[in-house]
Design an enzyme around this catalytic site. Structure first.
Site, PDB file in Angstrom:
ATOM      1  N   HIS A 276      83.631  20.805  60.783  1.00  0.00           N
ATOM      2  CA  HIS A 276      84.467  21.776  61.117  1.00  0.00           C
ATOM      3  C   HIS A 276      85.746  20.883  61.531  1.00  0.00           C
ATOM      4  CE1 HIS A 276      86.742  24.143  63.984  1.00  0.00           C
ATOM      5  NE2 HIS A 276      86.395  25.246  63.108  1.00  0.00           N
ATOM      6  N   CYS A 277      86.141  20.080  62.448  1.00  0.00           N
ATOM      7  CA  CYS A 277      87.022  19.528  63.016  1.00  0.00           C
ATOM      8  C   CYS A 277      88.125  18.768  62.172  1.00  0.00           C
ATOM      9  CB  CYS A 277      86.539  18.600  64.246  1.00  0.00           C
ATOM     10  SG  CYS A 277      85.678  19.395  65.289  1.00  0.00           S
TER      11      CYS A 277
END
Length: 446
Positions: A276-277
């Site tokens: 996600h990051c």
């Protein structure tokens, strides 16, 4: 610091560990945090709109690798943690922690719809006083400019009814060296009282708390960490392409370079960015910087380089098939080895393997996958057309039926010696074959 009644009440409840902690979003961030808070002695209620997750938690079954199922079952049995999809239960919480997704739109702008909807729900059920903490990664200014106005429009004054804080998540799925408790926690509050409360809260849960001067600084910390990784990974991905053209092995270069005891930190190339990051969060700052009419050239260039990697890998695969097997990609059967975005986890978020499958099939290849951690591709917003596909067996007979094996994720549970012995062609994006000292005769690095 003024000693308001609400502040004193919350501070005492946190210090005595009687404060009920509500965690909204029970994914890779929320569930480990909820379990850590429960183990620290707090009563915890987890909230998720997907009813399957609360059902699993209440049955004592963990679906996140970072949370031991036996530990979770014990916490449930002792009444330390429970979960529900009914968000009206927020009214019974003293602390509410927001751990919901912050994706990008199709135009790569921040999508704060989950944060905004969650904050409106909190405003609906807020029982003053409450400490409200945002953990979702976002651009600097979000807590002040988005959460605070929503809560105050509903009549909940910051510093009186709701004490607002931000503490960026720092989970690293699959990293056995660090856990929620051992990773230092950056925190900041909207005012001195909120700051004191959030320091007390996380000080009771994790080993080390790192207070910073403002909400915006705390938000900027997480963005900076992810941009640092994105830019450096883009650099080695670009070097991979350049050195390959020069017939230089970038992996050998990195191994030699990292022997320098100062001034160098190793980063490694791959088939693209996942999780996600790193693929998403840098673009939050790119978007926010437009407000100040400032360019973000490094961030955008890094994004372009990393996004180009799946196409580069597919091109290398097509070239290898043509040169070594005299076979067109459009007539080939390809096994993608590893579907998760990183080794030894089941996390599919933003995985480059999904893009690789899409690109290979767009060029006419017949594609299957094997992943020891993912039996079936679950439904996702972007990759719904791949949902339901199942991991195939990995044995000598199956390998012989493929024209190429593309190593996209280097899971430890894979028998790479078996792969190298029986595959006609191996395209390795993780250098795992060389790292294990296996026969490189039929292996191409990409």
């Amino acid at each position: 610091m003024s000693d308001t009644g609400g502040f004193t009440q919350l501070r005492d409840a946190i210090e005595q560990r009687t404060a009920v902690i509500g965690v909204i979003g029970l994914g890779y961030v929320g569930l480990p945090l909820a379990a850590a808070a429960a183990r620290a002695g707090f009563p915890v209620v987890g909230f998720d709109t997907d009813p399957a997750k609360p059902a699993l938690i209440n049955a004592g079954r963990s679906y996140i690798d970072a949370v031991d199922g036996r530990v979770l079952a014990d916490l449930v049995a002792r009444g330390r943690i429970s979960a529900t999809d009914d968000l009206s239960g927020l009214a019974g919480c003293d602390v509410v922690v927001i751990c919901v997704p912050t994706p990008l739109t199709r135009h790569r702008d921040p999508d704060l719809s989950y944060v905004e909807a969650t904050t409106r729900t909190i405003a609906q059920y807020l029982r003053a006083p409450q400490l409200v903490v945002l953990e979702s990664t976002t651009y600097p200014g979000t807590t002040r400019e988005v959460l605070k106005p929503i809560l105050e429009a509903a009549g909940h004054v910051s510093g009186r009814d709701a004490f607002l804080a931000f503490s960026p998540e720092r989970e690293d799925p699959g990293n056995a060296a660090f856990s929620t408790v051992t990773i230092p926690k950056v925190v900041a509050g909207d005012g001195a009282e909120a700051q004191a409360l959030v320091v007390a809260l996380y000080g009771a849960i994790v080993d080390k708390v790192v207070p910073v001067s403002s909400l915006d600084v705390a938000e900027a910390v997480k963005i900076t960490e992810n941009i640092f990784r994105a830019v450096n990974i883009a650099l080695v991905n670009e070097l991979k392409v350049i050195f390959s053209a020069m017939d230089i092995d970038v992996w050998e270069v990195i191994e030699a370079a990292k022997t320098k005891p100062f001034g160098y930190m190793p980063f490694y190339p791959g088939p693209g960015l996942g999780g996600h990051c790193i693929p998403i969060d840098p673009f939050y700052l790119t978007w926010k910087s437009r407000e100040f009419e400032l360019p973000t050239r490094f961030i955008e260039l890094a994004g372009e380089v990393n996004l180009s990697m799946p196409r580069y890998v597919v091109d290398k695969l097509a070239e290898a098939l043509d040169r070594r097997l005299r076979l067109a990609l459009s007539a080939s059967r390809v096994l993608v080895l590893g579907l998760a975005y990183k080794k030894n986890v089941s996390d599919l978020r933003e995985s480059p393997s999904l893009k690789l499958i899409e690109l290979l099939e767009a060029r006419g290849a017949e594609v299957s996958f094997h992943d020891p951690h993912i039996a079936e591709i679950p439904p996702t917003r972007e990759w719904s057309h791949l949902a339901g596909r199942k991991s195939v067996a990995l044995d000598a007979g199956a390998l012989a039926g493929f024209d190429a094996v593309l190593i996209a994720t280097d899971h430890d549970m894979v028998d790479y010696a078996l792969v190298v012995r029986h595959a006609k062609l191996v395209v390795d994006t993780r250098n795992v074959v060389a790292r294990l000292g296996l026969d490189p005769e039929r292996v191409v690095k990409a």
